[in-house]
Design an enzyme around this catalytic site. Structure first.
Site, mmCIF file in Angstrom:
data_model
loop_
_atom_site.group_PDB
_atom_site.id
_atom_site.type_symbol
_atom_site.label_atom_id
_atom_site.label_comp_id
_atom_site.label_asym_id
_atom_site.label_seq_id
_atom_site.Cartn_x
_atom_site.Cartn_y
_atom_site.Cartn_z
ATOM 1 N N LEU A 193 0.772 -1.229 -0.129
ATOM 2 C CA LEU A 193 -0.140 0.044 -0.165
ATOM 3 C C LEU A 193 1.003 1.216 -0.125
ATOM 4 O O LEU A 193 1.714 1.272 0.748
ATOM 5 C CB LEU A 193 -0.833 -0.105 1.224
ATOM 6 N N ASP A 194 0.591 2.148 -0.854
ATOM 7 C CA ASP A 194 1.246 3.540 -1.065
ATOM 8 C C ASP A 194 2.662 3.438 -1.289
ATOM 9 O O ASP A 194 3.549 4.283 -1.010
ATOM 10 C CB ASP A 194 0.952 4.385 0.288
ATOM 11 N N GLU A 195 3.097 2.313 -1.645
ATOM 12 C CA GLU A 195 4.638 2.072 -2.142
ATOM 13 C C GLU A 195 4.802 1.801 -3.578
ATOM 14 O O GLU A 195 6.092 1.451 -3.898
ATOM 15 C CB GLU A 195 5.102 0.862 -1.189
#
Lengths: 284, 284, 284, 284
Positions: D227-229
Site C-alpha cells: 500500500l502507498d509504495e
C-alpha cells in the site's frame, strides 16, 4: 446562549494613528471577538485598508451603532457582511467550457460562496453544462453592433433583476462597451489568457509561441474600459518548452485560466479584494 | 520633532475577546502607529498570537509601562524589539559551502539582518569563505565522543560570549546532544536535505532516488532532540525526473537547501516565527 | 582498454526522413554508444535539431570521418565537443553582486563548466568578489560615448585574447552597440530583470509595482541589437503581493535573476541551447 | 498519396551500443519519419528505454516485419500503437467528485485520450456526474468482506468485458486485495492524497496539519499490494500555512489530487510511462 454570527468587516480610510484601536473598540462594544485581521497602509495613496473577521452574537444594527461614530471621525468607508454569504454572481460565457465548468463545480462542491442565478452567453454550446448544475442559461448571438447593444441591455437588466454583486467574464471573448465597463466598475472580473502586461489583445498564445517564452500564464483582473489594463487580482504561470505549438499552449494555459479566475472570484466573494488606485490589495 | 523608531512587538497569550483592543490601546498610549499587524488564534492550543510593527517616537520604557498591565490581565508573553536590529547569530558548518555562502552573501548585501560573530566548523575547508566575508572562523575535528563534547562546550561558550540569539546549523551534519538541543530549544535552526517527513535520517537523496520521487525538497526546522522532528519553519521543493542520479539530486537539492535555510533565518530574525506546540506560526 | 570519451554532438539541418538513422550509423561507425538523445522538428522553420551524448574511445578525427558524408547529404551543421569541457566565458558586470556571485560560486563548486579568464566592469566595486574567486578583474568607467567605445574595444580584445566562447552580461546595465551585438550574436547572454515581454526597458520593478502584478520574474536571453527582444533562454517568476514596495521587489527579484542567468549559462555551456529563428530550442 | 499514420513505438531492452541505429533502421525500412524521440539508459538496472513517434504510411504489419529481427537480436520488448487512440479505461470512484469530474471534463474537452466504458463506485452519489458525461455508472456498497469480494469480481468482469487497458482509482478509498493488485499490475493508477513517502495511510491531511508542514501534495502511483509504495508517476505540491485547519487542507489538496491524477493518466494513455524496477521512466 445566543447564536454567534461570523462577520466580515472591511474598512478603508486615510491612514493615521489610532484606527486599529478605534475599530477594535467598536468590535468590543458589539461583543465581538476578532478571529482574523489583516491591514495595509498604502505608501502610494496614503490610505489604510483593513479586513476583520469577527465572532459576535450582535446583530448588524449593533455593529452599525458602534461603527458609525468612528467611521465619521476617520472618514472611513466600511462594509459589514456575513462570512460565507453567497455572492449574487452573473456569469458571461462564450464557447470555452473550462472556466464555467470550474466555477460551477466548485460552487456545487461548497468551495465557492457564489449564487449564480444566470449564465448569459453569446453561443448556445454551454447550455448543457449550465443545466447539469441547475443554473439558468440564456444565449443570444453577438455578431453586430445591434446584437451587442441588445446583449448589454440584457446584462444590465439581469444585474438589476437579480441584485447582482459580481459579473464574471468566464472567457466571454467580447469587449464590453466603455459605458457598461463604467457601470460595472469594481464588480466585474475578467480572465485574460496571458501573463499581463505581456501579450495584451487577441491571440496571446500565438504571440507567446512566436516570442518563444518559457512560461505562459493567465491574469484575472477587474474590467475597465482600458482593455487588459484593469487592476490585477491574481496571476499564475506554467512552464512550457519549445516543443509546444500555439494550439498546445492554448490547452496547457486553460488550467491556469480556470484556476486563476476561480481564485479571483473566491477572494472577491470573501471580501478579500480591495482597490488602491490601479492596484489591488488582496487579504489572502 | 523626535526620531521615529520602528518597533516590532510580538505577543502570545490565551485567546479571548478584547486582546486586539487592549494591545492597540497600549500602542496609542505609546503614541505609536501600527504599520503592520498579523494575528492568529490557534484552534489546536487555544492560544492567540500577534505580531505588530509600530512607528513611534516613544522609548522602550514607555512601551513597557503601557504594556505591563495588559500583559498581566491577559497572561501575555510579549517581546519588543527594534525592526532590523541584527540578530546575534552563531553558524555551525562542516564542508558544504552553499548554505554558509548564501547566508554570508545576503548578510553583506543587506538582505539578512544577522550579525555573525563566529562560524564554528568541524572541518577547515570553509575558512577562506568566512574570511572573505570578514567573519571569524574556528574549526576542530569531531570524530569521537571526546571531540564532540569539546566542540559542544565551545558552542555553549560562544553562545554566552557573544550573547547569541540564534544558532544556525548550515549543513553541520553532526547530531547535537539532547542536552545541547534542550539548551538551544527554540533558537537553533537546522536544514534537512529532504522534504520532511519523507526521508528522515541519513542519505535522503539516495532514498529519494531509490523511491523515484518526482519532487525533492528541503526543510528548515527547529532543532530538537527528536532528530528531524522539530517544528518545521519552511519547506521548498524542486521538480526532478528519472534521469537524475542520486549525486545529481544532491547538486539540484542544494539550491533548495540554501534558500530554505536563509528564508527561515530571515523570518526568525524578523520575529516572524512563533511556536504553537509542535507547529510554527509564520507571520510572513 | 582505451579510455572512453564522453562526446556531445549537436546537429541542425532541414527536416526529412532518415536523419536519425544516418547519424546513429555514424555513431556506430565511431564505436560510440548513445547515452542521451534529444531531437526536435520545428514546424515553424522546417528545421531538425538534435543533441546526442555519446560514449566512445574514438577520437575527434574518427567522428569527423564518419559524420562528414552525412553532413553533406543532409546539409547539416554539426558541432562535436567533450562533455564538461569548461567554456571560455567573459563576464561583464557593474555594481550588483548577486549574479556574479552566483556564477563564481557555482563555477568553484563544480556545478558550472565555465572558465572565466576575466571580469570586465564599469565600476570597481566587485573587484574583491572576483579576487576571492581568483578571477582577474578590470574596471573602467563608462559615462560617455568615448569611454563606452573604449570599453567595447576592450571587450572585443578580450574576446580574441582569451578565445571567448560566451559573453555573460551579469547585470551589466549598459546597452551594447549594435555593431558589438552583431559581432557577439548567438554567444552573448543577458539577464533582464523582468518577465519579458512585460516591462521592457528601464526600471522594470518600478513598472511592476505600479501595475500591481502578482508575480515578478527574470528573463535570460541572447543579446541582440533589438533591446530586450533577443531569443529567450530561460524565465522564472516569484509570487509577490501588494505589500511590497518597488525597492523590496528589487531584492526579491534578485534571486530569480541570478538563478535564471546561471541556468541559462549552464545550458549554453552544455550545448543545450540551439537557435530556431527568434526562438530557442532547449534540450534540458 | 497514402494517408500518414502517427505511430508511437516504445521499446525496452538491455542497454548496449547500436540500439538506436537498429531501431531507426527499422523505421526507415517502414518508410517512417521520426517526429519525437526520447531515450534513457538506467544505471540502476542496465536497461534501455525508448519512445518514438513516427509518421508513416506503412501499416502495423510492415512495422512488425521490420522490428521483429531487431527485437530478437536485442532481446527487446516493444509496443506499437496509434498516437491518440483512446485507451480503454475503467474508473473506480467513491463519493469525492473532484478527480472523476476532472477526468470526464478533460476527456470530453479532447485533452485526454481515454474511452471510459464504465465507472464503478461503492456509493451512488456520483451517478449524476457520470450520466452528464454519458458514461455508464454502477454502484454497489462495499462494507463487508463479502461485498468487497463481489465488487472485485465485478471489476475483473468489467476489465475483461471492455478490454480494459487502464484502471484508475479516482479517490476510490478502498484497498484492493493483493490478488487483484497483482492482476492489474502496471495498469492500475491510484491517487494518494499526500506527498509520498510522507504521510502514508489514512487521514494524511490530518497528519500534515499535526506536523505543521508548509507544503501539501498529492502522488499518483501504480497500485501494488504494498500500500502507498507503488512506483510513483507524478507528484505536485501546494503551499499552505499555519492558519489552515485539517479540513481546509483537504479542500486545498483536492486541486493537486485531480491535476496529478489526470496528468498521470494522460501520460500513461500516451505511452509515456515505463517501469524500471520500483521507479518510473516518464518520457514527458
Amino acid at each position: 446562549m445566543p447564536t454567534l454570527n461570523h462577520w466580515v468587516l472591511t474598512i478603508v480610510c486615510p491612514d493615521r494613528p489610532g484606527i486599529v484601536h478605534a475599530v477594535s473598540g467598536a468590535v468590543v462594544e458589539a461583543s465581538g471577538n476578532i478571529t482574523e485581521s489583516q491591514q495595509f497602509s498604502s505608501a502610494d495613496t496614503g490610505r489604510f485598508f483593513m479586513r476583520l473577521q469577527v465572532e459576535s452574537a450582535a446583530d448588524r444594527e449593533t455593529f452599525r451603532t458602534a461603527l458609525e461614530p468612528i467611521a465619521e471621525r476617520y472618514t472611513m468607508e466600511w462594509r459589514l457582511d456575513v462570512v460565507g454569504r453567497p455572492l449574487k454572481t452573473l456569469v458571461l460565457a462564450s464557447t470555452a467550457a473550462h472556466c464555467l465548468n470550474d466555477l460551477l463545480f466548485r460552487q456545487r462542491a461548497g468551495q465557492l460562496a457564489v449564487d449564480i442565478p444566470l449564465v448569459l452567453a453569446n453561443h448556445g454550446s454551454l447550455r448543457d453544462l449550465a443545466q447539469f448544475y441547475g443554473v439558468p442559461f440564456e444565449s443570444a448571438p453577438v455578431t453586430n453592433a445591434e446584437q451587442k447593444a441588445a446583449f448589454e441591455r440584457r446584462i444590465i437588466e439581469a444585474v438589476e433583476e437579480h441584485d447582482i454583486e459580481l459579473v464574471v467574464l468566464a472567457r466571454y471573448m467580447q469587449i464590453l462597451s466603455p459605458k457598461l465597463c463604467e457601470r460595472l466598475a469594481g464588480r466585474a472580473i475578467n480572465i485574460h489568457h496571458s501573463f499581463l502586461p505581456g501579450f495584451k489583445g487577441a491571440n496571446p498564445y500565438r504571440q507567446a509561441h512566436a516570442r518563444g517564452v518559457k512560461l505562459i500564464g493567465a491574469t484575472a483582473h477587474f474590467v475597465t474600459s482600458d482593455l487588459d489594463e484593469g487592476p490585477i487580482i491574481e496571476q499564475n504561470v506554467v512552464r512550457v518548452d519549445h516543443s509546444r505549438s500555439a494550439s498546445e499552449l492554448v490547452a496547457i494555459g486553460q488550467d491556469e485560466e480556470s484556476r486563476t479566475l476561480t481564485q479571483a472570484v473566491k477572494w472577491f466573494s470573501e471580501d478579500r479584494v480591495l482597490l488602491d488606485g490601479a492596484r489591488t490589495i488582496i487579504f489572502r
